[in-house]
Design a protein around this motif. Sequence first.
Motif, mmCIF file in Angstrom:
data_model
loop_
_atom_site.group_PDB
_atom_site.id
_atom_site.type_symbol
_atom_site.label_atom_id
_atom_site.label_comp_id
_atom_site.label_asym_id
_atom_site.label_seq_id
_atom_site.Cartn_x
_atom_site.Cartn_y
_atom_site.Cartn_z
ATOM 1 N N UNK A 240 1.032 -1.282 -0.018
ATOM 2 C CA UNK A 240 -0.097 0.061 0.039
ATOM 3 C C UNK A 240 0.656 1.164 0.070
ATOM 4 N N UNK A 241 1.958 1.278 0.756
ATOM 5 C CA UNK A 241 3.009 2.284 0.950
ATOM 6 C C UNK A 241 3.436 2.702 -0.513
ATOM 7 N N UNK A 242 3.810 1.506 -1.249
ATOM 8 C CA UNK A 242 4.173 1.442 -2.747
ATOM 9 C C UNK A 242 3.154 2.767 -3.580
ATOM 10 N N UNK A 243 2.114 2.448 -3.229
ATOM 11 C CA UNK A 243 0.834 3.209 -4.002
ATOM 12 C C UNK A 243 0.644 4.576 -3.461
ATOM 13 N N UNK A 244 0.742 4.659 -2.199
ATOM 14 C CA UNK A 244 0.386 6.075 -1.657
ATOM 15 C C UNK A 244 1.275 7.202 -1.813
ATOM 16 N N UNK A 245 2.728 6.963 -1.849
ATOM 17 C CA UNK A 245 3.757 7.981 -2.251
ATOM 18 C C UNK A 245 3.137 8.584 -3.645
ATOM 19 N N UNK A 246 2.940 7.736 -4.810
ATOM 20 C CA UNK A 246 2.679 8.439 -5.853
ATOM 21 C C UNK A 246 1.155 9.093 -5.953
ATOM 22 N N UNK A 247 0.269 8.525 -5.022
ATOM 23 C CA UNK A 247 -0.979 9.485 -4.937
ATOM 24 C C UNK A 247 -0.584 10.545 -4.455
ATOM 25 N N UNK A 248 0.154 10.786 -3.378
ATOM 26 C CA UNK A 248 0.549 12.156 -2.879
ATOM 27 C C UNK A 248 1.382 13.103 -3.691
ATOM 28 N N UNK A 249 2.230 12.510 -4.666
ATOM 29 C CA UNK A 249 2.838 13.364 -5.451
ATOM 30 C C UNK A 249 1.834 13.764 -6.647
ATOM 31 N N UNK A 250 0.891 12.952 -7.001
ATOM 32 C CA UNK A 250 -0.250 13.304 -7.966
ATOM 33 C C UNK A 250 -1.078 14.526 -7.311
ATOM 34 N N UNK A 251 -1.283 14.409 -6.066
ATOM 35 C CA UNK A 251 -2.094 15.520 -5.642
ATOM 36 C C UNK A 251 -1.355 16.687 -5.352
ATOM 37 N N UNK A 252 -0.130 16.459 -5.169
ATOM 38 C CA UNK A 252 0.855 17.798 -5.328
ATOM 39 C C UNK A 252 0.799 18.431 -6.672
#
Length: 388
Positions: A240-252
């Motif tokens: 899940x962590x592998x996926x959450x960091x890209x999500x936060x980068x996307x929202x940035x």
Amino acid sequence: MNFESTEERSMIRSTAADVAAEYGPAYWREKEEAGEFAQGFWDELTEAGFHGLLVPEEYEGADMGMQEMGLAMETLCAEGCGMAGTWYLVLTAGMAAVGIRENGTAEQKERYLPDIANGKRNFSIGITEPEAGTNTLNVATRAERDGDEYVLNGQKAWITFSDRADNMILVTRTTPREDVERGTDGISLFIVDMDDPGISVSPISKHGINYSKSCEVFIEDVRVPAENLLGAEGEGWWGLVDMLNPERIGFAAAGTGIGKLAADAAIEYANDREVFDAPVGSHQAVSFPITKAYARMETAALMREKASWLYDQGEECGYETNVAKATAVSAGIEAVKQAMQAFGGWGYATEYDVERWWREINLTRLAPVSQQMAYNHISQELGFPKSY
């Protein structure tokens, strides 16, 4: 890090700008008002190759990284798409592609990644629950082993695309939290077919971004084969962590992209609109607030680049992704707020789109992690006592 613009990055930027020119503010105003999914835009992202940016070449993707995905998202947002520039990429092309690429079996990669790259398969990500909220470790959705299958039961909330997704990556507990030593233990991920009769979906009426539905999802006695487990049983937190960091980068990228879109519209308006025999923009009370927010957005975009670079190198980047997300959202919200002020009363009118961008960007302070939780993590990394 290298700030030199490569041929690939220049092509991504120009392609994203071309797509945004075709699917600009008027298009999204119409889709928002109709509450209609933008299939044409989705297909155009496929033609541009954006769905496959994070997919390896052997699975028909471009084999690029979050630096390129973040650039594509920010450019799409800033050049006219608003939140849609991130929204239509972050779940399937971002989170699902990364989750399967990093944790999937050979069979799972072969089955799902080419379809993701070619825009033929849409994923939702089943994380949030009504009771757990931002505390993902408290998810209550259960997965119990029964022979060669798992039986899934639970409820999710605010699951975007679940009304039209082919599959969901579902976050469950295979071991209750009270039975594990660490809260991160006992979490497991499953790839679920959304057409299973045990899954029902109910859209949530919401404030904005209505060109995509976010829903409650009810899972009742859904049986999935053991081969649908994504990663090892009980170790899903790290997947899940592998996926959450890209999500936060996307929202940035969304924060700075939407902010720049609104600021640029306000600058154009402030050059044309005259009050007291001078352009509105000549008054520093109008120009300085937008200028200061723009400077902050430029700085936040650099932190997003750093977080993306670290992620692509396989380095720890939780601190950087939270800093990027928190600062980009804060600066973007201020930019849209001051853009609306520059428009005056017309900033409240739907025809100028700023009010819609205001509704869109305010989601980014609540998701994918709230600003408060981002700052909690940052403060902990700085040395303050843990607060959660």
